[in-house]
Write an enzyme that holds these catalytic residues in place. Sequence first.
Site, PDB file in Angstrom:
ATOM      1  CB  SER A 212      -8.899  -0.195   4.273  1.00 33.26           C
ATOM      2  OG  SER A 212      -9.478  -1.406   3.884  1.00 33.26           O
TER       3      SER A 212
ATOM      4  NE  ARG B  57      -2.555  -1.553  -0.989  1.00 30.66           N
ATOM      5  CZ  ARG B  57      -2.625  -2.884  -0.966  1.00 30.66           C
ATOM      6  NH1 ARG B  57      -3.235  -3.477  -0.009  1.00 30.66           N
ATOM      7  NH2 ARG B  57      -2.122  -3.615  -1.919  1.00 30.66           N
TER       8      ARG B  57
ATOM      9  CD  GLU C 139      -5.795   1.923   1.946  1.00 30.16           C
ATOM     10  OE1 GLU C 139      -5.762   0.813   2.502  1.00 30.16           O
ATOM     11  OE2 GLU C 139      -6.538   2.189   0.982  1.00 30.16           O
TER      12      GLU C 139
HETATM   13  C1  LIG Z   1     -15.315   1.697  -1.397  1.00 33.70           C
HETATM   14  C2  LIG Z   1     -13.818   1.757  -1.568  1.00 33.70           C
HETATM   15  C3  LIG Z   1     -13.069   0.577  -1.682  1.00 33.70           C
HETATM   16  C4  LIG Z   1     -11.686   0.627  -1.856  1.00 33.70           C
HETATM   17  N1  LIG Z   1     -10.989  -0.544  -1.959  1.00 33.70           N
HETATM   18  C5  LIG Z   1      -9.648  -0.526  -2.145  1.00 33.70           C
HETATM   19  C6  LIG Z   1      -8.905  -1.756  -2.282  1.00 33.70           C
HETATM   20  O1  LIG Z   1      -9.460  -2.839  -2.261  1.00 33.70           O
HETATM   21  N2  LIG Z   1      -7.566  -1.661  -2.428  1.00 33.70           N
HETATM   22  C7  LIG Z   1      -6.908  -0.481  -2.485  1.00 33.70           C
HETATM   23  O2  LIG Z   1      -5.685  -0.488  -2.631  1.00 33.70           O
HETATM   24  N3  LIG Z   1      -7.578   0.689  -2.377  1.00 33.70           N
HETATM   25  C8  LIG Z   1      -8.928   0.698  -2.211  1.00 33.70           C
HETATM   26  N4  LIG Z   1      -9.623   1.877  -2.079  1.00 33.70           N
HETATM   27  C9  LIG Z   1      -8.889   3.145  -2.107  1.00 33.70           C
HETATM   28  C10 LIG Z   1      -8.887   3.841  -3.491  1.00 33.70           C
HETATM   29  O3  LIG Z   1      -9.959   3.429  -4.286  1.00 33.70           O
HETATM   30  C11 LIG Z   1      -7.600   3.597  -4.251  1.00 33.70           C
HETATM   31  O4  LIG Z   1      -6.491   4.037  -3.520  1.00 33.70           O
HETATM   32  C12 LIG Z   1      -7.601   4.306  -5.624  1.00 33.70           C
HETATM   33  O5  LIG Z   1      -6.473   3.952  -6.382  1.00 33.70           O
HETATM   34  C13 LIG Z   1      -7.664   5.835  -5.480  1.00 33.70           C
HETATM   35  O6  LIG Z   1      -7.930   6.333  -6.776  1.00 33.70           O
HETATM   36  P1  LIG Z   1      -8.555   7.755  -6.989  1.00 33.70           P
HETATM   37  O7  LIG Z   1      -8.546   7.966  -8.471  1.00 33.70           O
HETATM   38  O8  LIG Z   1      -9.858   7.868  -6.329  1.00 33.70           O
HETATM   39  O9  LIG Z   1      -7.463   8.687  -6.306  1.00 33.70           O
HETATM   40  P2  LIG Z   1      -7.678  10.019  -5.439  1.00 33.70           P
HETATM   41  O10 LIG Z   1      -8.407   9.684  -4.200  1.00 33.70           O
HETATM   42  O11 LIG Z   1      -8.238  11.093  -6.288  1.00 33.70           O
HETATM   43  O12 LIG Z   1      -6.182  10.364  -5.084  1.00 33.70           O
HETATM   44  C14 LIG Z   1      -5.464   9.556  -4.172  1.00 33.70           C
HETATM   45  C15 LIG Z   1      -4.020  10.069  -4.075  1.00 33.70           C
HETATM   46  O13 LIG Z   1      -3.359   9.872  -5.317  1.00 33.70           O
HETATM   47  C16 LIG Z   1      -2.902  11.124  -5.853  1.00 33.70           C
HETATM   48  N5  LIG Z   1      -3.090  11.046  -7.315  1.00 33.70           N
HETATM   49  C17 LIG Z   1      -4.229  10.694  -7.962  1.00 33.70           C
HETATM   50  N6  LIG Z   1      -4.007  10.688  -9.294  1.00 33.70           N
HETATM   51  C18 LIG Z   1      -2.719  11.042  -9.468  1.00 33.70           C
HETATM   52  C19 LIG Z   1      -1.883  11.241 -10.618  1.00 33.70           C
HETATM   53  N7  LIG Z   1      -2.347  11.068 -11.877  1.00 33.70           N
HETATM   54  N8  LIG Z   1      -0.598  11.625 -10.432  1.00 33.70           N
HETATM   55  C20 LIG Z   1      -0.119  11.847  -9.168  1.00 33.70           C
HETATM   56  N9  LIG Z   1      -0.849  11.679  -8.052  1.00 33.70           N
HETATM   57  C21 LIG Z   1      -2.128  11.283  -8.208  1.00 33.70           C
HETATM   58  C22 LIG Z   1      -3.763  12.176  -5.194  1.00 33.70           C
HETATM   59  O14 LIG Z   1      -3.119  13.425  -5.169  1.00 33.70           O
HETATM   60  C23 LIG Z   1      -3.939  11.577  -3.804  1.00 33.70           C
HETATM   61  O15 LIG Z   1      -2.795  11.803  -3.019  1.00 33.70           O
HETATM   62  C24 LIG Z   1     -11.016   1.861  -1.908  1.00 33.70           C
HETATM   63  C25 LIG Z   1     -11.770   3.056  -1.786  1.00 33.70           C
HETATM   64  C26 LIG Z   1     -13.153   2.996  -1.623  1.00 33.70           C
HETATM   65  C27 LIG Z   1     -13.949   4.265  -1.525  1.00 33.70           C
END
Ligand SMILES: Cc1cc2nc3c(=O)[nH]c(=O)nc-3n(C[C@H](O)[C@H](O)[C@H](O)COP(=O)(O)OP(=O)(O)OC[C@H]3O[C@@H](n4cnc5c(N)ncnc54)[C@H](O)[C@@H]3O)c2cc1C
Length: 353
Positions: free
Chosen positions: A241, A164, A345
């Site tokens: 999480s 992670r 996380e």
């Molecule tokens: C219901 C639910 C279930 C989930 N299950 C999991 C799981 O099973 N496993 C898991 O690992 N995660 C899980 N997550 C967490 C999340 O979905 C992941 O971490 C996902 O990859 C975040 O993507 P996002 O596009 O929403 O990023 P955001 O929330 O928009 O950004 C997250 C971080 O990444 C940075 N970021 C985003 N895009 C870029 C880019 N292009 N360049 C540089 N930095 C960037 C942002 O600045 C921020 O710091 C879950 C979340 C939810 C709500």
Amino acid sequence: MDTLEHVPLSELTTLRVGGPARRMARADTADEVIEIIAAADAIGEPVLVIAGGSNLLIADGGFDGLALRIAVNGIEVSQQGHRTRVDVGAGEPWDDVVGFCVSHALAGVECLSGIPGWTGATPIQNVGAYGQEVADTIVSVRAYDRRAGAIVDLTPEQCGFAYRSSAFKHSDAHVVLSVSFALERSPLALPIRYSELARALDVAPGSRPALGDVRDAVLTLRRRKGMVLDPGDPDSVSAGSFFVNPILTTAAFTDLQRRVAARFGDDVSIPEWPDADGSVKTSAAWLIERAGFHRGYGDGRAGISSKHTLAIINRGGATSGELVALAREMRDGVREAFGVTLLPEPTLVGISL
Ligand SMILES: Cc1cc2nc3c(=O)[nH]c(=O)nc-3n(C[C@H](O)[C@H](O)[C@H](O)COP(=O)(O)OP(=O)(O)OC[C@H]3O[C@@H](n4cnc5c(N)ncnc54)[C@H](O)[C@@H]3O)c2cc1C
């Protein structure tokens, strides 16, 4: 470049909290990303990259800078020896990419079905679930290097992937533009490593069921836990999480065993996944439950999901302050009971535990 002013970030995050950004912009091409970020960097304006907003907890006071959405799209498939390379733009919704791979008989990401967010965010915390993580299949990450002012292609080693985490996680030095995966061309999933998933599929660990069956089983398991975004499921108003599983030194794990035995007796066994380097990963959910925080905990607008101990949810109208107060209560309760400090996380913006 068109920018909007004072956009409420709560509308862009799955926790539905976060005050306004001073400015908000969207970049559809790599050139636009460079132009917008270079201009902000030149005047020292802070930049917050937002993708799907599913791993962000933004302060009620918002973000005093530029919030930028990297909406670079596209999926390209090419054959490289016996592997198939899939180049994906940062703005592609991740689950659509998994669905694409499954329907095109490309194995390697099927267990990552149903994870919300965009592809460019997947390397940031090396997303993982059900025995797979993107570090298993990423061969290259194309990013804008803000210090060098240039586009770079990073190898998996340069990405510093860990559980992670990655070199990107606590740094804003790189903006991801696209991610390249090497997948196996096969109608069968990679060997199932996760026992809960093997049971759900009714197969032995190590077997290779059909890709579509694995995707369906993962989505069913995730739905049961409130871990797919579903407007009809109040337990999915979360960031997934909230805490990562702690990784302890041997000495810290021995101390944990001593505290657990003193509290619950010698016959209680703690979930443990030892690593070759001597460290031991244990379960944050187990520690939280044993410290007295059950599913559905909390009588306010912030609470623990009724389906998953690790998910902190916004039951409606909660503030970031309320969500963080609950997270602190859980962290402090676990620390007091077991001497282990849980780490969050999601990325916290303008607020801390
Ligand atoms: C219901 C639910 C279930 C989930 N299950 C999991 C799981 O099973 N496993 C898991 O690992 N995660 C899980 N997550 C967490 C999340 O979905 C992941 O971490 C996902 O990859 C975040 O993507 P996002 O596009 O929403 O990023 P955001 O929330 O928009 O950004 C997250 C971080 O990444 C940075 N970021 C985003 N895009 C870029 C880019 N292009 N360049 C540089 N930095 C960037 C942002 O600045 C921020 O710091 C879950 C979340 C939810 C709500």
